[in-house]
Motif scaffolding. Structure first.
Motif, mmCIF file in Angstrom:
data_model
loop_
_atom_site.group_PDB
_atom_site.id
_atom_site.type_symbol
_atom_site.label_atom_id
_atom_site.label_comp_id
_atom_site.label_asym_id
_atom_site.label_seq_id
_atom_site.Cartn_x
_atom_site.Cartn_y
_atom_site.Cartn_z
ATOM 1 N N LYS A 92 1.841 -15.673 -0.202
ATOM 2 C CA LYS A 92 1.801 -14.239 0.090
ATOM 3 C C LYS A 92 2.516 -13.985 1.409
ATOM 4 O O LYS A 92 2.139 -14.542 2.444
ATOM 5 C CB LYS A 92 0.352 -13.769 0.176
ATOM 6 C CG LYS A 92 0.189 -12.267 0.264
ATOM 7 C CD LYS A 92 -1.284 -11.893 0.226
ATOM 8 C CE LYS A 92 -1.465 -10.376 0.275
ATOM 9 N NZ LYS A 92 -2.900 -10.000 0.226
ATOM 10 N N TYR B 249 8.193 -10.390 6.444
ATOM 11 C CA TYR B 249 8.844 -9.090 6.320
ATOM 12 C C TYR B 249 9.744 -8.833 7.526
ATOM 13 O O TYR B 249 10.839 -8.265 7.392
ATOM 14 C CB TYR B 249 7.793 -7.985 6.192
ATOM 15 C CG TYR B 249 7.193 -7.870 4.822
ATOM 16 C CD1 TYR B 249 7.843 -7.156 3.816
ATOM 17 C CD2 TYR B 249 5.978 -8.463 4.508
ATOM 18 C CE1 TYR B 249 7.286 -7.032 2.543
ATOM 19 C CE2 TYR B 249 5.418 -8.360 3.238
ATOM 20 C CZ TYR B 249 6.077 -7.642 2.264
ATOM 21 O OH TYR B 249 5.535 -7.533 1.003
ATOM 22 N N ASP C 117 7.492 -0.170 2.102
ATOM 23 C CA ASP C 117 6.812 -0.789 0.963
ATOM 24 C C ASP C 117 5.867 -1.919 1.353
ATOM 25 O O ASP C 117 5.004 -2.293 0.555
ATOM 26 C CB ASP C 117 7.850 -1.345 -0.029
ATOM 27 C CG ASP C 117 8.646 -0.229 -0.696
ATOM 28 O OD1 ASP C 117 8.175 0.926 -0.675
ATOM 29 O OD2 ASP C 117 9.741 -0.515 -1.218
ATOM 30 N N MET C 118 6.032 -2.481 2.534
ATOM 31 C CA MET C 118 5.217 -3.657 2.854
ATOM 32 C C MET C 118 3.760 -3.252 3.070
ATOM 33 O O MET C 118 3.477 -2.140 3.544
ATOM 34 C CB MET C 118 5.772 -4.386 4.078
ATOM 35 C CG MET C 118 5.642 -3.653 5.383
ATOM 36 S SD MET C 118 6.352 -4.640 6.713
ATOM 37 C CE MET C 118 5.793 -3.706 8.127
ATOM 38 N N PRO C 119 2.821 -4.151 2.741
ATOM 39 C CA PRO C 119 1.395 -3.811 2.781
ATOM 40 C C PRO C 119 0.775 -3.927 4.177
ATOM 41 O O PRO C 119 -0.423 -4.102 4.309
ATOM 42 C CB PRO C 119 0.770 -4.847 1.833
ATOM 43 C CG PRO C 119 1.662 -6.029 1.950
ATOM 44 C CD PRO C 119 3.051 -5.498 2.173
#
Length: 503
Positions: A342, A348, A370-372
């Motif tokens: 993950k 990122y 978009d990154m969490p």
């Protein structure tokens, strides 16, 4: 002092269950019920169970019950209870236990005082630990001294740790190792090396932990001569099978610029861990050797060594710095699809840096959205740098707004945006940004570099003319610059010479 306890019974499954429940009991009644359950089964005579009962009694609180336990049990139980205290919430329990030990006549015992010192330190009550230590300092052994020094180290008070270390009688290798390691971890490599050299003068042979810290300090300072001495010492002592030590040697050589030696150590290792592979890949990445890093990564996969998240960080960093944009995208996808890793915010960050360098600013912005995770300073900094490279004022301003919130005292962010404005000849915007910096009390901190020459570390900053060998340094820079010009390359040093002249 109570007589020695008889051998404790072995812990049955039932006693194990009670032991696991004791720290979670929420009422005095439940504790008393648990104690009553343990009595006919002999569980209270086991040190682990008795210390858990004692801590639970202090926590709930049942002080009279705790005092009775201290009077009945062997002192080792109280010491075990002290050793189990952890976290800032345990400071009150440590104080209560201290009071009970005094009442029971155990506080003068050197082992009891050492355990109390450790308990207070573990709970963050270093001042209380020092008071206990000072009360028994005359009889304190080397273990007690080390515990107190370690307490200061873990609280971040290296000054007091060093004060104690300097006056400590009978220092052992643990004492030296703690101080060296503390300096190395707190990014004070000069002090770490200074203490290590004193250790050598006093004839104390370092252990593996000390060597790891010294190698880290050598890498941070670029002191390759001492790092080579450590390498030779490891070879002489037959420690080549210690994989973490060999990994640290590779890392030291890489950071000192000796990539060839790092690779020699790597190839000479019979056994390699994933850290070994990752360290060497990251070393290639650090020096811009993209094809070598990618080839080593592929070789690692062929040898069925599964990369971890840090390995992918190194590979993505390589792709970013040498412009392998498509390969970086592929590795980012492979990390998730093939290796089920993950991505963390750092991955990122590498991808955004890669895309930003390649000019794919829209894609980089989309990845941020978009990154969490919430974008951190590194990600916004990468976007700001990309905006500067590609002249995107809007993106630069957006990134700076976030960076001001995340890093309000970092003047470098303002300078980058100022450079964007300057390149577009927006001098009013440059002036406003400089005024904003002044109003916030920020100033441009010059970069610094250091070099080790004959065992002495020399540090240089831009426009600093205080070095005693400034004249010779200027001559060497001029000679290097002339050589570069003579072989037809663009001169790389006029700005450095300008800095020296202005100093």
């Amino acid at each position: 002092m109570p007589p020695p306890s008889p051998p404790p019974p072995s812990l049955s499954p039932d006693l194990h269950r009670v032991l696991s429940l004791l720290p979670r009991l929420a009422s005095p009644r439940h504790l008393l019920q648990a104690h009553a359950y343990l009595l006919p089964r002999g569980g209270h005579r086991h040190a682990r169970v008795a210390s858990a009962l004692l801590l639970a009694s202090l926590r709930l609180p049942l002080r009279d019950h705790a005092a009775a336990l201290v009077r009945r049990v062997h002192p080792s139980v109280s010491l075990r209870a002290a050793a189990r205290l952890r976290g800032r919430g345990g400071g009150g329990l440590a104080a209560q236990l201290h009071s009970l030990l005094v009442r029971a006549g155990h506080a003068a015992d050197p082992h009891a005082s050492a355990s109390l010192v450790q308990a207070y330190c573990s709970c963050g009550s270093v001042a209380s630990a020092r008071r206990v230590f000072d009360e028994t300092a005359a009889s304190a052994d080397v273990v007690s001294w080390n515990v107190m020094i370690d307490g200061y180290v873990k609280s971040g008070d290296l000054a007091r740790a060093r004060e104690m270390f300097d006056v400590m009688p009978g220092r052992n290798v643990v004492s030296w190792t703690m101080v060296i390691g503390a300096y190395a971890q707190m990014k004070q490599p000069e002090e770490a090396i200074e203490v290590f050299r004193r250790m050598q003068v006093e004839g104390i042979e370092p252990d593996g932990v000390a060597l790891l810290s010294v190698l880290s300090a050598c890498g941070d300072l670029g002191v390759v001569d001492l790092g080579e001495w450590v390498h030779r010492f490891v070879l002489r002592r037959g420690l080549c099978q210690e994989i973490p030590l060999m990994n640290a040697i590779i890392d030291m050589y890489v950071k000192c610029g000796s990539v060839k030696k790092a690779l020699e150590v790597f190839e000479g290792m019979e056994q390699k861990s994933i850290v070994t592979w990752t360290t060497m890949i990251a070393g290639f990445a650090l020096h811009g050797l993209g094809s070598e890093a990618v080839e080593l990564f592929r070789r690692m996969e062929k040898e069925n060594v599964s990369p971890n998240d840090i390995t992918f960080l190194a590979v993505l960093s390589v792709c970013s710095h040498v412009g392998l944009t498509d390969l970086g995208r592929w590795y980012f996808k492979t990390m998730v699809s093939q290796y089920k890793i993950k991505p963390r915010v750092e991955h990122y960050g590498c991808m955004i840096d890669l895309l930003g360098r390649a000019g794919c600013l829209m894609e980089a912005r989309g990845l941020v959205q978009d990154m969490p995770f919430k974008a951190n300073a590194a990600i916004w900094g990468a976007l700001l740098a990309a905006a500067r490279t590609h002249g995107d004022t809007e993106l630069g301003e957006q990134a700076l707004l976030h960076l001001i919130e995340l890093e309000p005292h970092n003047s470098g962010n303002y300078i980058l945006l100022s450079n964007i404005y300057a390149e577009q000849e927006r001098w009013d915007a440059v002036r406003e940004l400089r005024i904003s910096m002044r109003d916030r009390g920020l100033r441009n901190v010059p970069g610094a570099s250091s070099i080790d020459v004959d065992g002495m570390v020399h540090e240089f900053t831009s426009r600093d003319g205080s070095h005693p060998s400034l004249h010779k340094i200027r001559e060497v820079l001029c000679a290097i610059n002339s050589n570069i010009k003579s072989v037809g390359h663009i001169a790389l040093l006029p700005e450095s010479l300008h800095d020296v002249e202005e100093g």
